[in-house]
Design a protein around this motif. Structure first.
Motif, mmCIF file in Angstrom:
data_model
loop_
_atom_site.group_PDB
_atom_site.id
_atom_site.type_symbol
_atom_site.label_atom_id
_atom_site.label_comp_id
_atom_site.label_asym_id
_atom_site.label_seq_id
_atom_site.Cartn_x
_atom_site.Cartn_y
_atom_site.Cartn_z
ATOM 1 N N SER A 268 0.690 -1.075 -0.069
ATOM 2 C CA SER A 268 -0.007 0.078 0.095
ATOM 3 C C SER A 268 0.736 1.176 0.038
ATOM 4 C CB SER A 268 -0.918 0.192 1.220
ATOM 5 O OG SER A 268 -2.161 -1.085 1.141
ATOM 6 N N CYS A 269 0.480 2.069 -0.743
ATOM 7 C CA CYS A 269 0.958 3.683 -0.523
ATOM 8 C C CYS A 269 -0.003 4.609 -0.089
ATOM 9 C CB CYS A 269 1.608 3.755 -2.028
ATOM 10 S SG CYS A 269 2.385 5.521 -2.285
ATOM 11 N N ALA A 270 0.654 5.231 0.641
ATOM 12 C CA ALA A 270 -0.332 6.428 1.295
ATOM 13 C C ALA A 270 0.340 7.701 1.118
ATOM 14 C CB ALA A 270 -0.624 6.274 2.872
ATOM 15 N N ALA A 271 -0.559 8.807 0.953
ATOM 16 C CA ALA A 271 0.228 10.086 0.723
ATOM 17 C C ALA A 271 -0.290 11.024 1.728
ATOM 18 C CB ALA A 271 -0.386 10.850 -0.502
ATOM 19 N N SER A 272 0.497 11.875 2.241
ATOM 20 C CA SER A 272 -0.005 13.168 3.123
ATOM 21 C C SER A 272 0.435 14.374 2.356
ATOM 22 C CB SER A 272 1.004 13.164 4.367
ATOM 23 O OG SER A 272 2.402 13.323 4.242
ATOM 24 N N LYS B 120 -9.671 7.082 0.394
ATOM 25 C CA LYS B 120 -8.772 6.841 1.293
ATOM 26 C C LYS B 120 -7.409 7.173 0.843
ATOM 27 C CE LYS B 120 -10.854 2.429 3.021
ATOM 28 N NZ LYS B 120 -10.674 1.022 3.132
ATOM 29 N N ASN B 121 -7.336 7.891 -0.130
ATOM 30 C CA ASN B 121 -5.892 8.371 -0.769
ATOM 31 C C ASN B 121 -4.886 7.415 -0.744
ATOM 32 O OD1 ASN B 121 -5.027 10.598 -1.737
ATOM 33 N ND2 ASN B 121 -3.975 11.430 0.229
ATOM 34 N N THR B 122 -5.130 6.333 -1.196
ATOM 35 C CA THR B 122 -4.054 5.113 -1.435
ATOM 36 C C THR B 122 -4.089 4.373 -2.567
ATOM 37 O OG1 THR B 122 -5.686 3.653 -0.368
ATOM 38 C CG2 THR B 122 -4.374 4.441 1.258
ATOM 39 N N VAL B 123 -2.861 4.083 -2.860
ATOM 40 C CA VAL B 123 -2.728 3.095 -3.982
ATOM 41 C C VAL B 123 -2.125 1.902 -3.586
ATOM 42 C CG1 VAL B 123 -1.436 2.874 -6.312
ATOM 43 C CG2 VAL B 123 -2.436 5.205 -5.680
ATOM 44 N N ASN B 124 -2.782 0.770 -4.229
ATOM 45 C CA ASN B 124 -2.390 -0.624 -3.645
ATOM 46 C C ASN B 124 -1.596 -1.487 -5.076
ATOM 47 O OD1 ASN B 124 -3.417 -0.276 -1.053
ATOM 48 N ND2 ASN B 124 -5.377 -0.303 -1.992
ATOM 49 N N CYS C 203 6.686 3.705 -4.096
ATOM 50 C CA CYS C 203 5.630 4.124 -4.693
ATOM 51 C C CYS C 203 6.219 5.447 -5.008
ATOM 52 C CB CYS C 203 4.681 4.294 -3.767
ATOM 53 S SG CYS C 203 3.270 5.322 -4.190
ATOM 54 N N ALA C 204 5.578 6.282 -6.109
ATOM 55 C CA ALA C 204 5.973 7.564 -6.689
ATOM 56 C C ALA C 204 4.531 8.253 -7.353
ATOM 57 C CB ALA C 204 7.317 7.453 -7.572
ATOM 58 N N THR C 205 4.643 9.550 -7.482
ATOM 59 C CA THR C 205 3.617 10.224 -8.321
ATOM 60 C C THR C 205 4.474 11.191 -9.239
ATOM 61 O OG1 THR C 205 3.683 12.094 -6.549
ATOM 62 C CG2 THR C 205 2.371 10.034 -6.375
ATOM 63 N N SER C 206 3.566 11.192 -10.286
ATOM 64 C CA SER C 206 4.071 12.080 -11.436
ATOM 65 C C SER C 206 2.743 13.068 -11.868
ATOM 66 C CB SER C 206 4.634 11.227 -12.564
ATOM 67 O OG SER C 206 4.640 11.895 -13.703
#
Length: 122
Positions: free
Chosen positions: A21-25, A76-80, A96-99
């Motif tokens: 799981s990847c969670a973001a703040s 839930k602001n998550t990516v699994n 995990c990374a965002t673009s």
């Protein structure tokens, strides 16, 4: 400061499953393309899977197609990343990374987590 954090790594036998799981703040995942990468010792970081903002488009590396599934829960602001039929060659640190744009190249991603270790024993 924007952060993403991975969880769910561990040790599993070949053929087993793990769910990362990847969670973001302070970053709303639904505004960004999100990807999973992995890096094994002595190897370059490689793309594993990616998912569009809405979740309607998903990309996979050929090596994981049919075994891994990426999904997102924007509420839930998550990516699994669901990983099945794991192989010893899947052993790596998973990131995990965002673009802001869709893509499979690591330089396109501007926010990265610290990574979580996945070890698959034979």
């Amino acid at each position: 400061q924007v952060q993403v954090e991975e969880s769910g790594g561990g040790l599993v036998q070949a053929g087993g499953s793990l769910r990362l799981s990847c969670a973001a703040s302070r970053r709303t995942f639904s505004n960004f393309f999100t990807g999973w990468f992995r890096q094994a010792p002595g190897k370059e970081r490689e793309f594993v899977a990616g998912i569009s903002r809405s979740g309607g488009t998903r990309y996979y590396a050929d090596s994981v197609k049919g075994r891994f599934t990426i999904s997102r829960d924007n509420a839930k602001n998550t990516v699994n990343l669901e990983m099945n039929s794991l192989k010893p060659e899947d052993t790596a640190v998973y990131f995990c990374a965002t673009s802001p744009v869709s893509g499979t190249q690591a330089p396109m991603y501007d926010v990265w987590g610290q990574g979580t270790q996945v070890t698959v024993s034979s």
